[in-house]
Structures are given as C-alpha cells and as structure tokens.
Design a protein around this motif. Structure first.
Motif, PDB file in Angstrom:
ATOM      1  N   MET A  71       0.843  -1.203   0.000  1.00 13.85           N
ATOM      2  CA  MET A  71       0.000   0.000   0.000  1.00 13.85           C
ATOM      3  C   MET A  71       0.875   1.249   0.000  1.00 13.85           C
ATOM      4  O   MET A  71       2.033   1.215   0.415  1.00 13.85           O
ATOM      5  CB  MET A  71      -0.910  -0.001   1.228  1.00 13.85           C
ATOM      6  N   LYS A  72       0.307   2.351  -0.441  1.00 15.61           N
ATOM      7  CA  LYS A  72       1.054   3.609  -0.440  1.00 15.61           C
ATOM      8  C   LYS A  72       1.317   4.101   0.983  1.00 15.61           C
ATOM      9  O   LYS A  72       2.348   4.702   1.261  1.00 15.61           O
ATOM     10  CB  LYS A  72       0.287   4.668  -1.233  1.00 15.61           C
ATOM     11  N   GLU A  73       0.383   3.839   1.890  1.00 15.98           N
ATOM     12  CA  GLU A  73       0.551   4.219   3.285  1.00 15.98           C
ATOM     13  C   GLU A  73      -0.285   3.293   4.166  1.00 15.98           C
ATOM     14  O   GLU A  73      -1.273   2.718   3.717  1.00 15.98           O
ATOM     15  CB  GLU A  73       0.143   5.670   3.533  1.00 15.98           C
ATOM     16  N   ASP A  74       0.176   3.161   5.408  1.00 15.76           N
ATOM     17  CA  ASP A  74      -0.535   2.293   6.339  1.00 15.76           C
ATOM     18  C   ASP A  74      -1.909   2.882   6.673  1.00 15.76           C
ATOM     19  O   ASP A  74      -2.020   4.091   6.946  1.00 15.76           O
ATOM     20  CB  ASP A  74       0.269   2.138   7.631  1.00 15.76           C
ATOM     21  N   PRO A  75      -2.951   2.081   6.683  1.00 12.64           N
ATOM     22  CA  PRO A  75      -4.265   2.571   7.128  1.00 12.64           C
ATOM     23  C   PRO A  75      -4.234   2.844   8.622  1.00 12.64           C
ATOM     24  O   PRO A  75      -3.307   2.425   9.325  1.00 12.64           O
ATOM     25  CB  PRO A  75      -5.223   1.424   6.775  1.00 12.64           C
ATOM     26  N   PRO A  76      -5.212   3.547   9.160  1.00 13.24           N
ATOM     27  CA  PRO A  76      -5.249   3.825  10.607  1.00 13.24           C
ATOM     28  C   PRO A  76      -5.236   2.549  11.427  1.00 13.24           C
ATOM     29  O   PRO A  76      -5.599   1.470  10.946  1.00 13.24           O
ATOM     30  CB  PRO A  76      -6.564   4.602  10.783  1.00 13.24           C
ATOM     31  N   VAL A  77      -4.826   2.694  12.692  1.00 10.40           N
ATOM     32  CA  VAL A  77      -4.717   1.533  13.577  1.00 10.40           C
ATOM     33  C   VAL A  77      -6.073   0.879  13.788  1.00 10.40           C
ATOM     34  O   VAL A  77      -6.183  -0.346  13.872  1.00 10.40           O
ATOM     35  CB  VAL A  77      -4.095   1.957  14.924  1.00 10.40           C
ATOM     36  N   ASP A  78      -7.126   1.684  13.887  1.00 14.18           N
ATOM     37  CA  ASP A  78      -8.459   1.131  14.141  1.00 14.18           C
ATOM     38  C   ASP A  78      -9.195   0.726  12.863  1.00 14.18           C
ATOM     39  O   ASP A  78     -10.382   0.414  12.899  1.00 14.18           O
ATOM     40  CB  ASP A  78      -9.306   2.142  14.917  1.00 14.18           C
ATOM     41  N   PHE A  79      -8.480   0.717  11.731  1.00 13.19           N
ATOM     42  CA  PHE A  79      -9.105   0.342  10.466  1.00 13.19           C
ATOM     43  C   PHE A  79      -9.414  -1.156  10.461  1.00 13.19           C
ATOM     44  O   PHE A  79      -8.581  -1.983  10.833  1.00 13.19           O
ATOM     45  CB  PHE A  79      -8.183   0.689   9.293  1.00 13.19           C
ATOM     46  N   LYS A  80     -10.624  -1.513  10.045  1.00 13.66           N
ATOM     47  CA  LYS A  80     -11.038  -2.909   9.975  1.00 13.66           C
ATOM     48  C   LYS A  80     -11.111  -3.346   8.520  1.00 13.66           C
ATOM     49  O   LYS A  80     -11.870  -2.791   7.732  1.00 13.66           O
ATOM     50  CB  LYS A  80     -12.399  -3.095  10.650  1.00 13.66           C
ATOM     51  N   CYS A  81     -10.305  -4.340   8.195  1.00 19.64           N
ATOM     52  CA  CYS A  81     -10.261  -4.842   6.820  1.00 19.64           C
ATOM     53  C   CYS A  81     -11.537  -5.633   6.524  1.00 19.64           C
ATOM     54  O   CYS A  81     -11.954  -6.492   7.306  1.00 19.64           O
ATOM     55  CB  CYS A  81      -9.018  -5.714   6.628  1.00 19.64           C
ATOM     56  N   LYS A  82     -12.135  -5.363   5.374  1.00 19.95           N
ATOM     57  CA  LYS A  82     -13.360  -6.050   4.964  1.00 19.95           C
ATOM     58  C   LYS A  82     -13.126  -7.008   3.795  1.00 19.95           C
ATOM     59  O   LYS A  82     -14.089  -7.541   3.226  1.00 19.95           O
ATOM     60  CB  LYS A  82     -14.434  -5.023   4.583  1.00 19.95           C
ATOM     61  N   ASP A  83     -11.866  -7.231   3.437  1.00 17.67           N
ATOM     62  CA  ASP A  83     -11.569  -8.148   2.336  1.00 17.67           C
ATOM     63  C   ASP A  83     -11.836  -9.585   2.760  1.00 17.67           C
ATOM     64  O   ASP A  83     -11.630  -9.959   3.921  1.00 17.67           O
ATOM     65  CB  ASP A  83     -10.114  -7.992   1.903  1.00 17.67           C
ATOM     66  N   LYS A  84     -12.272 -10.387   1.795  1.00 18.60           N
ATOM     67  CA  LYS A  84     -12.587 -11.801   2.062  1.00 18.60           C
ATOM     68  C   LYS A  84     -12.112 -12.671   0.904  1.00 18.60           C
ATOM     69  O   LYS A  84     -11.975 -12.193  -0.233  1.00 18.60           O
ATOM     70  CB  LYS A  84     -14.088 -11.995   2.279  1.00 18.60           C
ATOM     71  N   PHE A  85     -11.885 -13.941   1.229  1.00 14.68           N
ATOM     72  CA  PHE A  85     -11.568 -14.956   0.234  1.00 14.68           C
ATOM     73  C   PHE A  85     -12.665 -16.023   0.251  1.00 14.68           C
ATOM     74  O   PHE A  85     -13.229 -16.344   1.299  1.00 14.68           O
ATOM     75  CB  PHE A  85     -10.208 -15.613   0.515  1.00 14.68           C
ATOM     76  N   LEU A  86     -12.929 -16.589  -0.910  1.00 11.49           N
ATOM     77  CA  LEU A  86     -13.894 -17.679  -1.062  1.00 11.49           C
ATOM     78  C   LEU A  86     -13.181 -18.849  -1.727  1.00 11.49           C
ATOM     79  O   LEU A  86     -12.664 -18.710  -2.848  1.00 11.49           O
ATOM     80  CB  LEU A  86     -15.091 -17.233  -1.902  1.00 11.49           C
ATOM     81  N   VAL A  87     -13.152 -19.990  -1.035  1.00 11.81           N
ATOM     82  CA  VAL A  87     -12.523 -21.205  -1.570  1.00 11.81           C
ATOM     83  C   VAL A  87     -13.640 -22.177  -1.950  1.00 11.81           C
ATOM     84  O   VAL A  87     -14.390 -22.643  -1.087  1.00 11.81           O
ATOM     85  CB  VAL A  87     -11.572 -21.843  -0.544  1.00 11.81           C
ATOM     86  N   GLN A  88     -13.736 -22.461  -3.243  1.00 10.00           N
ATOM     87  CA  GLN A  88     -14.733 -23.398  -3.758  1.00 10.00           C
ATOM     88  C   GLN A  88     -14.058 -24.742  -4.045  1.00 10.00           C
ATOM     89  O   GLN A  88     -12.909 -24.786  -4.496  1.00 10.00           O
ATOM     90  CB  GLN A  88     -15.384 -22.861  -5.034  1.00 10.00           C
ATOM     91  N   SER A  89     -14.777 -25.829  -3.793  1.00 10.85           N
ATOM     92  CA  SER A  89     -14.220 -27.169  -4.038  1.00 10.85           C
ATOM     93  C   SER A  89     -15.319 -28.113  -4.504  1.00 10.85           C
ATOM     94  O   SER A  89     -16.506 -27.925  -4.176  1.00 10.85           O
ATOM     95  CB  SER A  89     -13.570 -27.725  -2.770  1.00 10.85           C
ATOM     96  N   VAL A  90     -14.912 -29.133  -5.267  1.00 13.75           N
ATOM     97  CA  VAL A  90     -15.842 -30.137  -5.765  1.00 13.75           C
ATOM     98  C   VAL A  90     -15.061 -31.428  -6.005  1.00 13.75           C
ATOM     99  O   VAL A  90     -13.882 -31.408  -6.371  1.00 13.75           O
ATOM    100  CB  VAL A  90     -16.540 -29.661  -7.056  1.00 13.75           C
ATOM    101  N   ALA A  91     -15.706 -32.545  -5.779  1.00 16.96           N
ATOM    102  CA  ALA A  91     -15.069 -33.850  -5.978  1.00 16.96           C
ATOM    103  C   ALA A  91     -14.937 -34.161  -7.476  1.00 16.96           C
ATOM    104  O   ALA A  91     -15.834 -33.852  -8.281  1.00 16.96           O
ATOM    105  CB  ALA A  91     -15.869 -34.935  -5.283  1.00 16.96           C
ATOM    106  N   ILE A  92     -13.807 -34.753  -7.856  1.00 15.44           N
ATOM    107  CA  ILE A  92     -13.575 -35.136  -9.256  1.00 15.44           C
ATOM    108  C   ILE A  92     -13.932 -36.613  -9.399  1.00 15.44           C
ATOM    109  O   ILE A  92     -13.201 -37.512  -8.955  1.00 15.44           O
ATOM    110  CB  ILE A  92     -12.110 -34.888  -9.663  1.00 15.44           C
ATOM    111  N   THR A  93     -15.055 -36.858 -10.011  1.00 15.19           N
ATOM    112  CA  THR A  93     -15.513 -38.228 -10.234  1.00 15.19           C
ATOM    113  C   THR A  93     -14.846 -38.785 -11.496  1.00 15.19           C
ATOM    114  O   THR A  93     -14.115 -38.096 -12.217  1.00 15.19           O
ATOM    115  CB  THR A  93     -17.035 -38.253 -10.375  1.00 15.19           C
ATOM    116  N   ALA A  94     -15.145 -40.055 -11.797  1.00 13.74           N
ATOM    117  CA  ALA A  94     -14.552 -40.705 -12.974  1.00 13.74           C
ATOM    118  C   ALA A  94     -14.992 -40.014 -14.254  1.00 13.74           C
ATOM    119  O   ALA A  94     -14.205 -39.882 -15.208  1.00 13.74           O
ATOM    120  CB  ALA A  94     -14.951 -42.188 -13.005  1.00 13.74           C
ATOM    121  N   GLU A  95     -16.226 -39.574 -14.316  1.00 15.21           N
ATOM    122  CA  GLU A  95     -16.694 -38.876 -15.523  1.00 15.21           C
ATOM    123  C   GLU A  95     -15.953 -37.565 -15.722  1.00 15.21           C
ATOM    124  O   GLU A  95     -15.669 -37.165 -16.851  1.00 15.21           O
ATOM    125  CB  GLU A  95     -18.202 -38.625 -15.442  1.00 15.21           C
ATOM    126  N   ARG A  96     -15.658 -36.866 -14.621  1.00 16.49           N
ATOM    127  CA  ARG A  96     -15.006 -35.556 -14.714  1.00 16.49           C
ATOM    128  C   ARG A  96     -13.514 -35.680 -14.995  1.00 16.49           C
ATOM    129  O   ARG A  96     -12.877 -34.699 -15.383  1.00 16.49           O
ATOM    130  CB  ARG A  96     -15.234 -34.761 -13.420  1.00 16.49           C
TER     131      ARG A  96
END
Length: 273
Positions: A71-96
């Motif tokens: 980042m160009k500069e540090d955010p304030p100390v009381d800043f709350k990050c709202k970024d999130k990650f989403l991990v999707q998963s699915v089983a790989i069957t014989a057809e797939r």
C-alpha cells in the motif's frame, strides 16, 4: 465432501502494509476422491493468489501463496479490513476425469452447481511485532474498571451490566421524590376553622352595613342643615348660622370624609392584620 483449510477462518497480514506481504493457505483433502478447488477474492487488485485453482489428491495437501500488494501508506490503527476470500471445491468423479482442466469448472457450474462446496476466509491487519504487546497493555490500562464498578464485556461489544453497578450519590438523589415547595399562605385544615371565618366575615359585613347607615344619616342631617332657612324676625339668625358653618369648616374635614376613612381603615385592619 469438503476440504480443510489452515487457517480456517482468518488470514492475517502484519503491518507495515507498505511492503508486499506473503501468507500461506493450506488446502487439505481428507476424502477418498481427488478434489478440485478455486480461490476467489473480493479485492482481486490487492491480492495475488498462486495457484488460484488446482487439484488436491486424496489424503494430500497443497500450499497456496497469498500475496498482498504494498500500500502507499498504512491505514489507521483502528481500520477494519473487509476483504474476504472464497474457496470453492468439488469432488472429481470418474466422468469428470475425462474433462480438460480449463473445461472442468465451467462444466460443473453449468451441470452440477449444487455439488460445489464453499468456505469463506476473512482478512485482518495485525500490528507490527513488539507493538502488539505494548498496545494490549495500554488498552488494559484504559479499560480497567474501578473497584466499585463491575463491567461485563462480550466478544465484540462492551455491555455494561447495570444490575451490578452501584448507583452514584447523584443518581440516588435524582431517584428520590422531590419535596413539595413551601407555600406561604393560610391553610384551612378543618371545618371548624371554616365556620369561624364565616362568622367573622358576617360580623364584619354587619359592622360595614351599620357604618354605611350612619354615614347616610349624617349626610341627610348635613343636607337638612344647609337647606334650613333662618326664622323670620330674627336678625341674628343669619349671622349665627354663618358663624356656625364657618366654625364647622374651620374645625376640620367634613363628617362624610371622616366616616369613609374610618370604614376603609377598619376593612384594611381586618383583612390584613
């Protein structure tokens, strides 16, 4: 079937955030089938994920590198990050297994979207090393309750238990009923006092009526004296009458004024004293 993540719920980035920071996300496959995964984020320009998709064999794990851009500069100390990650998963069957890697996810999202499992991870900014302990000590000093006050805190919001906080003297005074103001007037406390006052008022009215009658009688006598003519043949009568009236005028105020002043003085003394 689902994967396991480490960390499971939060990915932390330690300050200073003006430098690029790398963190690891471990994806484990505890199932008996291969699992395909894909990582998404709410801030794609801020984070770089390598690899952002792939395959984990049964009983194996894979390390994913998550790099936060400087980042160009540090955010304030009381800043709350709202970024999130989403991990999707699915089983790989014989057809797939027959599908090409680039066609796997489009096919699953089109034909078997209900089989996709999702896990969310939020981001958090931590203070620099060595500063975290100092900050905790300062917060303890600022939030230490006094011995006479018991404050209960929940996980995220401080809730004051008003049932255990002793009332301050000011609050106790405010809760007491206000005393009635002093009234400087005569209070009639019984029916006997009312009867006494009525009798005194009737007596005063009779006295006033008697005085008014006396005033009217004196006025009539004075009028008759002024209108009386002197007797015929008495040369000294006019002189005596004139002298008598002159003497009456020199003696003081008219009788009517004197009686009226007496009535007013009596009423004033009776009502106010």
């Amino acid at each position: 079937m689902s994967i396991e993540l480490e960390p499971s719920s939060q990915l932390s980035f330690r300050r200073p955030l003006t430098d690029a920071i790398k963190e690891s996300l471990i994806i484990r496959n505890p199932t008996q089938l291969p699992i395909a995964f894909k990582v998404k984020t709410t801030a794609p320009k801020q984070y770089c994920v390598r690899p952002n998709s792939g395959r984990v064999e049964p009983g194996q794990e894979l390390e994913v590198q998550v790099q936060m851009q400087a980042m160009k500069e540090d955010p304030p100390v009381d800043f709350k990050c709202k970024d999130k990650f989403l991990v999707q998963s699915v089983a790989i069957t014989a057809e797939r297994e027959q599908l090409a890697p680039q066609d796997l996810w489009p096919t699953i999202e089109r034909e078997a979207k209900d089989q996709i499992r999702e896990k969310k991870i939020r981001c958090a900014f931590l203070p620099p090393l060595g500063h975290e302990i100092t900050q905790i000590k300062e917060e303890d000093l600022e939030t230490t309750p006094s011995p006479s006050t018991h404050i209960t805190f929940s996980d995220s919001t401080s809730n004051i238990n008003t049932n255990t906080v002793p009332a301050s003297p000011i609050r106790q005074i405010a809760q007491q009923p206000l005393a009635a103001p002093a009234v400087h007037s005569t209070t009639i406390s019984s029916s006997s006092d009312v009867g006494t006052l009525k009798r005194e008022l009737e007596s005063a009215q009779e006295t006033i009526h008697s005085l008014q009658s006396s005033v009217e009688r004196l006025q009539r006598e004075a009028t008759s004296l002024r209108q009386r003519k002197p007797e015929a043949g008495s040369s000294s009568a006019p002189t005596m009458t004139a002298v008598h009236l002159k003497n009456n005028q020199q003696e003081g105020y008219p009788v009517t004024y004197v009686v009226g002043a007496a009535v007013v003085a009596f009423l004033f003394a009776y009502l106010f004293f």
